[in-house]
Design a protein around this motif. Structure first.
Motif: not given
Length: 199
Positions: A125-151
Motif C-alpha cells: 500500500k505504498g501509494d498511500g504512504k510515499y509521494l513518489s509512489i502516489a504520483a506514479a499511481s496517478i500517472l499510470a491511472k490517468t494515462y491508462r484511462d485516457e487510452y481506454m477512452h480512445q478504444l
C-alpha cells in the motif's frame, strides 16, 4: 500524511502500475522522481482521488518532478508472460525512460523483479504512504484511462469509457454476448454474472 522519501541519501524513484485486474487493454506503469525537498499535501493514492482530482494533479506532477515516465505492455504480451511479469516489465520500461537515473527504487506492493544494479524496496500500500509512489499511481491511472477512452470509441459495446476494462457486470455480459475484442486479454477468465458460466 504521505512521506517524501524512504531514504534521503540516494535519488529515489517511485513506481506503480494500473490495470492489473482488467479484462481488456494494456497494463500501464509509471516512475516518478521528485526533488529532495518536495512535498505536496494533496497527493494521495489514485484510488482515493476522483477522476477530476487525478487529472488536475497530473500536470502538477509532470511539472514538479525531476523526472517521470509512463510505459505499457499490450494484452498480447500479457497473455504470453502473465500479468504479474507484464506489470514488472512495464515498471522496468518506465524506469528505462527516466531522464534522471535513479539510485533507489520504491515499488508499490510486495513483489518486484529487481531492476539491474539498482536496489529497491517493496512497500505494501505504498501509494498511500510515499509521494513518489502516489504520483506514479496517478500517472499510470490517468494515462491508462485516457487510452481506454480512445478504444471505447471503436468498441462501444464494452463501455470501456466507464469501466476502463475492469470486469464489471456490463463488461462481462458484453464479452459473453459479443465475444472478445482484439484488445481483450484472452488468458483472463470471464464469468457470467448471473449463471456463473465461464468463457
Amino acid at each position: 500524511m504521505l512521506l517524501s522519501f524512504f531514504q534521503e541519501q540516494l535519488i529515489e524513484a517511485g513506481c506503480d502500475e494500473a490495470g492489473r485486474g482488467c479484462l481488456a487493454g494494456p497494463v500501464f506503469a509509471a516512475a516518478v522522481i521528485f526533488p529532495k525537498d518536495y512535498y505536496n499535501p494533496v497527493l494521495n493514492d489514485s484510488k482515493k482521488l476522483s477522476e477530476k482530482q487525478r487529472m488536475t494533479l497530473r500536470p502538477v506532477i509532470e511539472q514538479e518532478a525531476l523526472a517521470y515516465a509512463v510505459a505499457s505492455i499490450s494484452p498480447a504480451e500479457i497473455d504470453k508472460i502473465n500479468i504479474h511479469n507484464a506489470s514488472y516489465r512495464a515498471m522496468h520500461l518506465a524506469l528505462n525512460a527516466l531522464q534522471v537515473n535513479p539510485e533507489f527504487i520504491l515499488v508499490d506492493g510486495n513483489r518486484f523483479i529487481p531492476y539491474p544494479d539498482i536496489p529497491h524496496e517493496c512497500i505494501i500500500k505504498g501509494d498511500g504512504k510515499y509521494l513518489s509512489i502516489a504520483a506514479a499511481s496517478i500517472l499510470a491511472k490517468t494515462y491508462r484511462d485516457e487510452y481506454m477512452h480512445q478504444l471505447a470509441q471503436d468498441y462501444p459495446v464494452y463501455e470501456w469509457q466507464s469501466n476502463k476494462g475492469y470486469p464489471t457486470v456490463v463488461h462481462r455480459n458484453a464479452v459473453l454476448t459479443h465475444g472478445f475484442s482484439p484488445h481483450h486479454r484472452r488468458t483472463f477468465r470471464v464469468t457470467d454474472p448471473q449463471l456463473k458460466l465461464a468463457l
